[in-house]
Structure formats: C-alpha cells, structure tokens
Design an enzyme around this catalytic site. Structure first.
Site, short mmCIF file in Angstrom:
data_model
loop_
_atom_site.label_atom_id
_atom_site.label_comp_id
_atom_site.label_asym_id
_atom_site.label_seq_id
_atom_site.Cartn_x
_atom_site.Cartn_y
_atom_site.Cartn_z
N TYR A 97 40.12 -28.38 -14.37
CA TYR A 97 41.16 -29.04 -15.17
C TYR A 97 42.49 -29.19 -14.43
CZ TYR A 97 38.37 -29.51 -19.30
OH TYR A 97 37.41 -29.91 -20.17
N GLU B 122 16.95 -17.39 -24.41
CA GLU B 122 17.52 -18.57 -23.75
C GLU B 122 18.63 -19.21 -24.58
OE1 GLU B 122 14.71 -21.63 -22.66
OE2 GLU B 122 16.29 -23.14 -22.51
N ASP C 40 12.20 -21.31 -23.81
CA ASP C 40 11.40 -22.47 -24.19
C ASP C 40 10.21 -22.61 -23.25
OD1 ASP C 40 13.10 -23.17 -26.22
OD2 ASP C 40 14.18 -24.70 -25.08
#
Lengths: 477, 310
Positions: free
Chosen positions: A205, A291, A348
């Site tokens: 930033y 996860e 997953d």
C-alpha cells in the site's frame, strides 16, 4: 518449453496470500485505544497486559532486534547502485538469488538452465520497452534479465522500493511488542496496529501503482530474504496475521511471561509467533488443521476441541495457504508436549487442498530457506479423500439425482487438472516419493475429474462435526 | 433368468496401486495402473502367469490402454498426456513409437486403436477428437471439433469407419472417419459419459457414465434404442462380448454387471469388493464359456468364467 514463474508458483501452490484487511487499519501507526481495551476485555484470556505499548522495547523480541549486519547488507546494495550511477558506468545492476524450485516439469528440466543461474542480475537501462511501467515509476529503472522470460517480471524498481521500505523499518527499530489480538469483538476482526514491522501488505500500500499487486511484493520480499540468506522476519517484514486457533494451551514468551488460552475463549488470531518460546498443551490428544475458515468456525462453534469423543484437541486454520506464523505456531504445538499430539489435516479434495496440506507438512516452495523451522512432518491427512466422495454419493443422494447437484462436488477445471499433473511430477508425489497416498488420490481425482469441498461432509447425518469426530476416533484408536 | 459366473483366479496386488485400465489380446491381458509399469499376463494358462513387464513406461502413471483386435499392437496413455505405441515382436512387446499431440502435455485422455492397430483415436481435455495414422510417422489425419467439453471416452468401430466419443457434459458423438464429418450428436445422457463402446458388428453403440444407466444407440439411425438401468454408481467401463450378445460394465462402487442385449436386462452382478472397478474386459473365449476380468482400486485382477450348466 519454459515455465513462467507465475505459472510455476501457481502450480506449486504455496503462494502465501493475505487477507484483504483495510490498508488504513493496518498502516495506522497510532495505537488505537479501543483495540487495546478490547484485548483486555477478557474472554478467558489471562496474563494479558492491557497496554502492551507501555512495555519497553526489549531484546526479548528476537525478530525485532534489527541486526546491524542486515541493515548493512541492504545499504550495501543501494550504495553499490549509487556508486555505479556516479561513475556513469551506464549499467546499474542488482544481484539476486532466485529460489530453487525443485520438481519442475521434465520439459523445464531439459531446458538449458545451469545451477549457476540460481544467481541472476537485474540491470538497467534495459532493452524491454514493455516493462515501461516500472521505468516510469522509478524514474530510471527497467528490468532486463537475460536469464529466462519468467524473470522479466523482476523489476529493479520494485526491488529498490522494497529495499527502501525494509531499510526504513529496520532503522526505525523501536520495537513495540504486540502479542495476541483477540478477535471477534463487536467491531469485527482486529488487526493489531503495527509500528515498525512492515506487513507485506503495508509495503504494497505504500506504492500500489508500482507494485501492481500484492503478489509482487510477496515474491520479492521472499527473493530478497533468500538473497541475504536470512529469514523474512529478520527483515522486519511479516505477513498480515491470518491464522486462527481454538483450544486449550499456554504460551510462554521469551521474556518468560505466560498466557493461557482455555477452550472457552473465542478463536484467537495467530500473530507474533517469534515472541513465543514454547507452547504447553496438557491433555491435548489431537490437533486438526482446517483449510477453510468457514469449516473452522463450524467446528469451533460446536466446541469439538472440548467435547469430542476423541478427547481434547486444538483446531487451527490459516484460511487457505498458510502463512509462516501459522506454520510456526503449529510446529510449536507439534513439538511442545509429551506424549506428542496427533496432527491431522482437513482439506478440500482438490489439488489446492493437497498443496495446502503439503505446505504445512513439507514447507512451501517459495520459502525453501525458511522451511526447516516451519515444517510439520507428522501431519496426517484426515480428509476429504476420494473415499469420502464415494460415501457422499451413495449414502446421501438417491440414484436419480444429478451428481452436479451435490453441494460441494464440482468438476475439475483445466487449471486443476494441470496442477494435479504437475504435482504428480514433483518429488513427494512421484512414483517412489514419500506421499504415495497423495499420488494415488491425485490420480483418482484426475480419473473421476471431480473435486470435493469439505462442504460435502456437512450433508452427512450429524454434519461435518460428527464426521470429524468419527474419523478422529478411528484414526487414534 | 440370470447367468452364473464363478471366480476362477485372482492376481492379488498385480500393481502397487489402482489398476486403471485393462486390455485384452487373444492370448494375453495387459494391465496399467498409477505406477509407471505396464504388466502383461498370459491368459492361455490357468494361473495367468506374468509374461512381461514394461518398466517405467509412463512416469506419472497410466490411465488408459487400448489393444488392437488382432493382438499385435497396443497403446498406452499416461497422466502426463504421453501416449506410447507397442508392437508384438517374437512374443515380446517392444515400443513402436510415440503419439505427440501438437498441444500441451496432459491434454490427451482416452485412446482407442483400430482392429489392425493402424489408427489411434484420442480425446483431449478440451474436447477435441484426433485420429493418427500409426504407419509412417504417426501423422495426425483427422481432427474433430466438439463443443469443448472434456472427452472422457472414445472407441473406434471394428471396421474403422466410425469414431465415437463421450464427454463430461453428457455429449456423445459419432464421427465418420472416411468423410471426417460428424455423423450424430446423440442425446439422452446429460451427465458425464465415461465409457463408449461399439458392438462387434458396429450396429450399436453403448454409452454410460454418471447417469448410472447404459444407453444403447443405433449407429446408423443415430437413435437411442434402449436404456439399461441397474447400476447404483458412476459407470467407468464397458465391453462387448465377442458375439455382441452381452455387455459388461464396471462401476465406481465396485460392482461389475453383465447385460443381455436381447433381453435388455442385467443377467449377472459381481461385487468382489466395494472398491472402484476402473476397468472390465471380456476374455478371449476358451471352449464354450465366456469369461471376463475386472480390475480397479483393490489393485488385483479378478477372473470370472461362466458356470457350465448342470
């Protein structure tokens, strides 16, 4: 065929990601009193010094004690550039070391890449006009890299700017110890304000136009720390904290202060792990790495780490690919108590899930120089595996239902297939690699051409919490 | 009325991991798995001894095999998208060439060989169907375009005139190899089609997959003539008996079924295991009785023979 760095990183997986916290919040250099009061608001946290900024800067914060040598290293690079400018050599360069990337595809290996090319130079002025954005922003810099097309993404301007920001952080090394921010306060998730330690996100930033994306910053910070041969933390750069943990444990910090978190507390943000000397987890039998945050929240809300038939446990998530802090914390947990807890991963059933699990267990390809401190080799795979997919299909869905309609069961995308194939070609999933089960599951994934999110387990009787409990009991019996 | 098939032999742990594909020649059965080796067993002897091992054939593992009907050629496809051709020479299999798709690695999936092994047809991940002439440098001679859905299954008719493909989106296509044109786009299966097979006479095409039914089509008319239902899981493999009287199918739940084409019904169901059956194949006929082999996630190859009457 040359493999682009971007592509490779994507396929290797462990690119660290960062939450989209508001820049204003993170770049704030003033300690917001509300945040501090919130940390003292309790939630079962003891020994938590309310106004941590009152503490003097102590050498206890190992990471923050900026090493003069490192400052010198950074300055040497800049000085060298200045010198060559003054001497009007016509070329200015920065020498970097690329990260070694094991297990690239056979095609990449067959290309003429010698080991010496681990080192490469970025120089300017260069010959690639399409890199003008870097030139213009920096005023004078353009990337030229003879090495590979992938390295054209290297920009001296980017590297210089990052060096400058790191230097600033190192020189202003007035350390303020921050510790564990409690989260889920009414105001939302808190990021503890950073004073002199740069977040990768902060760096981004400072100059978003130059850097273009967070990934660029992440990548060059890693390359720089690799070049200097030090851990990223020594550059006073940390990733924004994103890991969450729930369960019972006591942390002992380097200054010998302690803090206990019992299971009644809300999930805790994993931050500032370098201040922790050890973690004590009496009675904890298992640790589950999850996860996804949503699944973590589900398991946290039913207090599976308290009430499970499998005994007391700790659950932890890094919301996707794990950051270094979460991995360090998991490692601290994994080596802290005797008997050692069993550690499991719930990810997953897709190439990313296995890749995330691999990052926890074997380390990330991007941070090869830090891996020794952050690996958790005893991690085991709880699910989701192809066998779970079978159960999801035959038990919960009538024959005439559409497989596509099972929530969380999705077709493997082209990218998924590519990534799975690439993983099959890597060391650990190779024919005689250490992860034979992963190899098998990746092959089956390609055969069925489906992936499954953990949500498919939620549709089972008793929900995902029951599934986790059953599987933990099975595994630990 | 049902038929009885008895287990005659099982090769336990034929491979160290899932057996994804079987191919049959007049005297041998060829198996391929997630390991890099291809194994060849003799079917002429009752204990199915191993005849040859092709070591390190495909580094990332092998998912498809296809043998020519004459038994002199077979092809293997690996997870890296690599395809190899093999030729029988003095009772030993030797490598006869590679099929190189001009495209990216990993894109070739299912393969089929013509009766004499001259032509190889393959599907790709992005739905293209290509045919190569294996004689004279493995040149690509046909490129069929489909709607871009992953081609999961392919077969060539025995006379070599037709190519059929099954796709992830449920599409089933029949192409005319002589004209290079799409002959039929067959409706009926809206879910992933994981197996397609022409009947020996080429009149019928069977297609099956996630819909858990086997659709039978009349090839010439391009019409669906039957639905064989009874499987409770995704169907991964289909094979016609020599005479075309029976169709063999294998499914994700470990079940193998024999279907009578005349009666349009299942006449035998076998469940050796609840582990996935990836591949089923009829065996060369010995004597009067038909037999078949199944293989899959249990890493073994099971052999069945029809029980003799009385």
């Amino acid at each position: 065929m040359e493999v682009g760095l971007d592509d490779t990183e994507m396929l290797l997986g462990p690119v660290e990601t960062y939450p989209n916290a508001l820049p204003a919040q993170e770049t704030s250099t003033n300690v917001d009193p509300r945040r501090l009061s919130s940390t003292s608001s309790g939630d079962g946290i003891t020994n938590n010094t309310p106004i941590e900024s009152n503490k003097p800067a102590t050498p206890a914060s190992r990471r923050r004690a900026a090493d003069p040598e490192i400052i010198q290293k950074v300055e040497a690079v800049v000085q060298q550039i200045v010198r060559s400018l003054q001497q009007e050599e016509g070329k200015v360069w920065i020498s970097l070391r690329s990260r070694k990337r094991p297990g690239t595809s056979p095609s990449a290996q067959s290309s003429s890449r010698s080991p010496a090319q681990d080192q490469y130079k970025l120089s300017f002025p260069g010959e690639t006009p399409e890199e003008a954005w870097r030139f213009s922003t920096a005023g004078l810099v353009e990337a030229v890299c003879s090495r590979t097309s992938s390295m054209l993404t290297c920009s001296p301007a980017v590297v210089l700017r990052i060096l400058e920001l790191i230097h600033e952080a190192l020189v202003n090394d007035a350390v303020v110890s921050k510790r564990w921010a409690n989260m889920r306060q009414p105001g939302g998730i808190f990021a503890v304000s950073m004073l002199t330690v740069s977040r990768c996100r902060n760096i981004y930033y400072k100059d978003p136009e130059l850097f273009r994306s967070q990934k660029v910053v992440d990548r060059y910070v890693d390359i720089l720390s690799h070049t200097f041969g030090i851990q990223r933390a020594a550059l006073n750069v940390t990733a924004a904290a994103k890991g969450l943990v729930a369960g019972s444990f006591t942390m002992t910090f380097h200054d010998s202060s302690t803090r206990s978190c019992n299971g009644a507390a809300n999930a805790i943000l994993i931050d500032d792990v370098d201040d922790i000397r050890s973690v004590d987890i009496p009675n904890v039998l298992w640790i589950l790495v999850v996860e996804k945050e949503s699944t973590f929240r589900t398991l946290d809300s039913c207090k599976i780490h308290e009430n499970s038939r499998a005994g007391k446990g700790i659950i932890l998530t890094a919301k996707g690919y794990p950051d270094v802090s979460t991995r360090v914390f998991l490692r601290l947990l994994s080596i802290s108590s005797h008997p050692l807890p069993s550690i499991y991963a719930l990810v997953d059933f897709d190439p990313d899930g296995i890749s995330i699990m691999s990052t926890y267990k074997h380390g990330s390809a991007n941070l090869a120089h830090e891996n020794a401190h952050v690996r958790c080799p005893t991690l085991r795979w709880l699910g989701v595996k192809s066998g779970d997919l079978n159960i999801a299909i035959s038990n919960t869905v009538p024959f005439d239902d559409d497989a596509d309609d099972i929530k969380g069961l999705l077709r493997l995308s082209k990218r998924d297939r590519k990534k799975a194939v690439r993983m099959l070609d890597q060391g650990i999933c190779e024919e005689h690699g250490v992860e034979q089960e992963w190899r098998r599951e990746l092959q089956v994934m390609l055969m069925v051409s489906l992936k499954a999110e953990m949500e498919i387990l939620s549709q089972r009787p008793g929900g995902i919490e029951r599934w986790v409990e059953d599987r933990l009991c099975e595994e630990m019996s | 009325m049902s038929k009885q098939y008895l287990t005659t032999h099982t090769i336990d742990n034929a491979h160290i991991t899932d057996i994804f594909s079987l191919a049959v020649t007049p005297h041998q059965i060829i198996s391929a798995s997630g390991s890099s080796d291809i194994k060849i067993y003799s079917t002429s002897e009752p204990d199915f001894p191993i005849a040859q091992t092709l070591t390190a054939a495909h580094k990332l593992g092998v998912h498809h095999l296809a043998a020519s009907k004459d038994g002199h050629h077979f092809a293997s496809a690996g997870f890296a998208g690599d395809v190899k051709l093999w030729r029988l020479e003095e009772a030993q299999w030797v490598k006869n060439g590679d099929i190189v798709d001009g495209n990216k690695a990993g894109e070739i999936w299912a393969i089929a060989l013509s009766a004499e092994g001259q032509y190889l047809a393959a599907t790709s991940v992005d739905g293209r169907i290509n045919v190569w002439d294996n004689v004279g440098g493995c040149k690509k001679i046909r490129e069929f375009e489909t709607k871009g859905s992953f081609g999961m299954a392919i077969d060539l008719s025995v006379d070599g005139r037709y190519t059929a493909s099954g796709h992830e989106n449920g599409g089933v296509y029949v192409f005319n190899n002589d004209t290079g044109r799409l002959l039929h786009s067959l409706p009926g299966l809206i879910k992933a089609v994981r197996a397609v097979a022409f009947s020996p006479a080429g009149k019928l095409l069977a297609a099956a997959g996630d819909a858990r039914v086997i659709a039978l089509y009349d090839v010439a008319a391009g019409e669906q003539v039957a639905n064989l239902s009874g499987h409770g899981a995704w169907i991964f493999s289909l094979d016609w008996s020599d005479t075309g009287e029976f169709l063999l199918s294998g499914a994700y739940d470990g079940k193998a079924k024999v279907w009578s084409i005349d009666r349009r019904e299942c006449v035998a169901t076998h469940t050796e295991t609840d582990k996935t059956v990836w591949s089923v194949k009829w065996l060369p006929k010995t004597g009067r009785n038909e037999g078949f082999a199944t293989a899959g996630a249990n890493r073994g190859i099971s052999f069945y023979r029809e029980a003799t009457g009385g």
